[in-house]
Scaffold this motif. Structure first.
Motif, PDB file in Angstrom:
ATOM      1  N   ALA A 212      40.799  29.522  43.236  1.00  0.00           N
ATOM      2  CA  ALA A 212      42.323  29.231  43.758  1.00  0.00           C
ATOM      3  C   ALA A 212      43.287  29.491  42.449  1.00  0.00           C
ATOM      4  O   ALA A 212      44.267  30.257  42.980  1.00  0.00           O
ATOM      5  N   ARG A 213      43.065  29.450  41.447  1.00  0.00           N
ATOM      6  CA  ARG A 213      43.913  29.550  40.243  1.00  0.00           C
ATOM      7  C   ARG A 213      44.093  31.285  39.989  1.00  0.00           C
ATOM      8  O   ARG A 213      45.187  31.911  40.085  1.00  0.00           O
TER       9      ARG A 213
ATOM     10  N   ARG B  15      49.725  25.994  45.994  1.00  0.00           N
ATOM     11  CA  ARG B  15      51.236  25.564  46.336  1.00  0.00           C
ATOM     12  C   ARG B  15      52.238  26.526  46.031  1.00  0.00           C
ATOM     13  O   ARG B  15      53.177  26.982  46.938  1.00  0.00           O
ATOM     14  N   ALA B  16      52.082  26.916  44.740  1.00  0.00           N
ATOM     15  CA  ALA B  16      53.297  27.565  44.163  1.00  0.00           C
ATOM     16  C   ALA B  16      53.322  29.050  45.032  1.00  0.00           C
ATOM     17  O   ALA B  16      54.656  29.974  45.224  1.00  0.00           O
TER      18      ALA B  16
ATOM     19  N   HIS C 217      47.788  42.535  49.519  1.00  0.00           N
ATOM     20  CA  HIS C 217      47.105  42.729  48.237  1.00  0.00           C
ATOM     21  C   HIS C 217      46.328  41.427  47.959  1.00  0.00           C
ATOM     22  O   HIS C 217      47.080  40.681  47.087  1.00  0.00           O
ATOM     23  N   PRO C 218      45.066  41.310  48.331  1.00  0.00           N
ATOM     24  CA  PRO C 218      44.617  40.051  48.250  1.00  0.00           C
ATOM     25  C   PRO C 218      44.161  39.774  46.471  1.00  0.00           C
ATOM     26  O   PRO C 218      44.296  40.858  45.842  1.00  0.00           O
ATOM     27  N   ALA C 219      43.981  38.663  46.134  1.00  0.00           N
ATOM     28  CA  ALA C 219      43.516  38.589  44.870  1.00  0.00           C
ATOM     29  C   ALA C 219      42.346  39.460  44.506  1.00  0.00           C
ATOM     30  O   ALA C 219      41.475  39.853  45.340  1.00  0.00           O
ATOM     31  N   ALA C 220      42.196  40.046  43.311  1.00  0.00           N
ATOM     32  CA  ALA C 220      41.236  40.767  42.954  1.00  0.00           C
ATOM     33  C   ALA C 220      39.708  40.242  43.538  1.00  0.00           C
ATOM     34  O   ALA C 220      39.734  39.054  43.012  1.00  0.00           O
ATOM     35  N   GLY C 221      38.954  40.711  43.896  1.00  0.00           N
ATOM     36  CA  GLY C 221      37.759  40.379  44.330  1.00  0.00           C
ATOM     37  C   GLY C 221      37.722  39.566  45.657  1.00  0.00           C
ATOM     38  O   GLY C 221      36.763  39.223  46.237  1.00  0.00           O
ATOM     39  N   GLU C 222      38.969  39.249  46.482  1.00  0.00           N
ATOM     40  CA  GLU C 222      38.911  38.629  47.717  1.00  0.00           C
ATOM     41  C   GLU C 222      38.695  39.601  48.827  1.00  0.00           C
ATOM     42  O   GLU C 222      39.293  40.515  48.737  1.00  0.00           O
TER      43      GLU C 222
ATOM     44  N   ARG D 243      47.543  33.310  40.884  1.00  0.00           N
ATOM     45  CA  ARG D 243      47.910  34.091  39.890  1.00  0.00           C
ATOM     46  C   ARG D 243      48.132  35.629  40.508  1.00  0.00           C
ATOM     47  O   ARG D 243      49.064  36.438  40.041  1.00  0.00           O
ATOM     48  N   ALA D 244      46.907  36.258  41.259  1.00  0.00           N
ATOM     49  CA  ALA D 244      47.396  37.393  41.937  1.00  0.00           C
ATOM     50  C   ALA D 244      48.565  37.460  42.737  1.00  0.00           C
ATOM     51  O   ALA D 244      49.109  38.615  42.990  1.00  0.00           O
ATOM     52  N   ARG D 245      49.015  36.290  43.408  1.00  0.00           N
ATOM     53  CA  ARG D 245      50.236  36.359  44.396  1.00  0.00           C
ATOM     54  C   ARG D 245      51.368  36.140  43.592  1.00  0.00           C
ATOM     55  O   ARG D 245      52.431  36.388  44.339  1.00  0.00           O
TER      56      ARG D 245
END
Length: 169
Positions: A158-159, A119-120, A23-28, A163-165
């Motif tokens: 990136a943020r 990184r997280a 599930h990629p970040a929204a919009g990715e 956040r999406a992951r």
């Protein structure tokens, strides 16, 4: 016979590769997620080529020694201290060279700040791939392309990806 690599000295969580999130970040736009590691590496080779390319750390140590007054161990310290990122592929540690300022061969602060956002939730291979993939929030461009025009936008992208992951979203 097994030959230890530089990345063996790093914690496993910092060097292991895991498949990208389904599930990629929204919009990715994540068309690369279904590709194998080797195919993703080839795509990264092509994407990074106009931006300095990818280099094996062991080869970069020699060339870095020729360009700045830093001992070869400094490159490993930069990776360990998260000033730059490197990833493992085919038993070799690789580093995207766009992370180093071309005039000084020292780490770029803008790239370090962006990588620290990821990184997280992203391992080093995923961070390297992230910079090469198109993102809707960057107008469909990759962070690698947009970095020169909109470093703040790339930090925010990136943020958003992190956040999406994140399991805590």
């Amino acid at each position: 016979m097994y030959q230890p690599s530089y990345l063996d000295s790093m914690p496993r969580s910092a060097r292991s590769w895991a498949p990208p999130s389904p599930h990629p970040a929204a919009g990715e736009v994540d068309v690369h997620a279904a590709l194998g590691v080797d195919a993703q590496f080839v795509l990264m080779l092509d994407a990074y080529r106009p931006h300095g390319g990818l280099a094996r750390l062991r080869e970069l140590e020699t060339s870095l020694l020729l360009r700045v007054d830093e001992p070869p161990e400094m490159l490993h310290a930069w990776v360990r201290n998260e000033q730059v990122f490197a990833f493992e592929w085919a038993g070799e540690a690789w580093m995207p060279l766009f992370q180093l300022a071309s005039a000084t061969m020292l780490p770029r602060e803008d790239v370090r700040a962006i990588a620290s956002e990821l990184r997280a939730t992203h391992d080093p291979f995923a961070i390297a791939a992230w910079f090469t993939r198109p993102h809707a929030c960057l107008g469909g461009a990759s962070p690698l392309i947009r970095l020169a025009q909109d470093d703040l936008g790339v930090v925010l992208a990136a943020r958003r990806s992190a956040r999406a992951r994140s399991p805590m979203r």
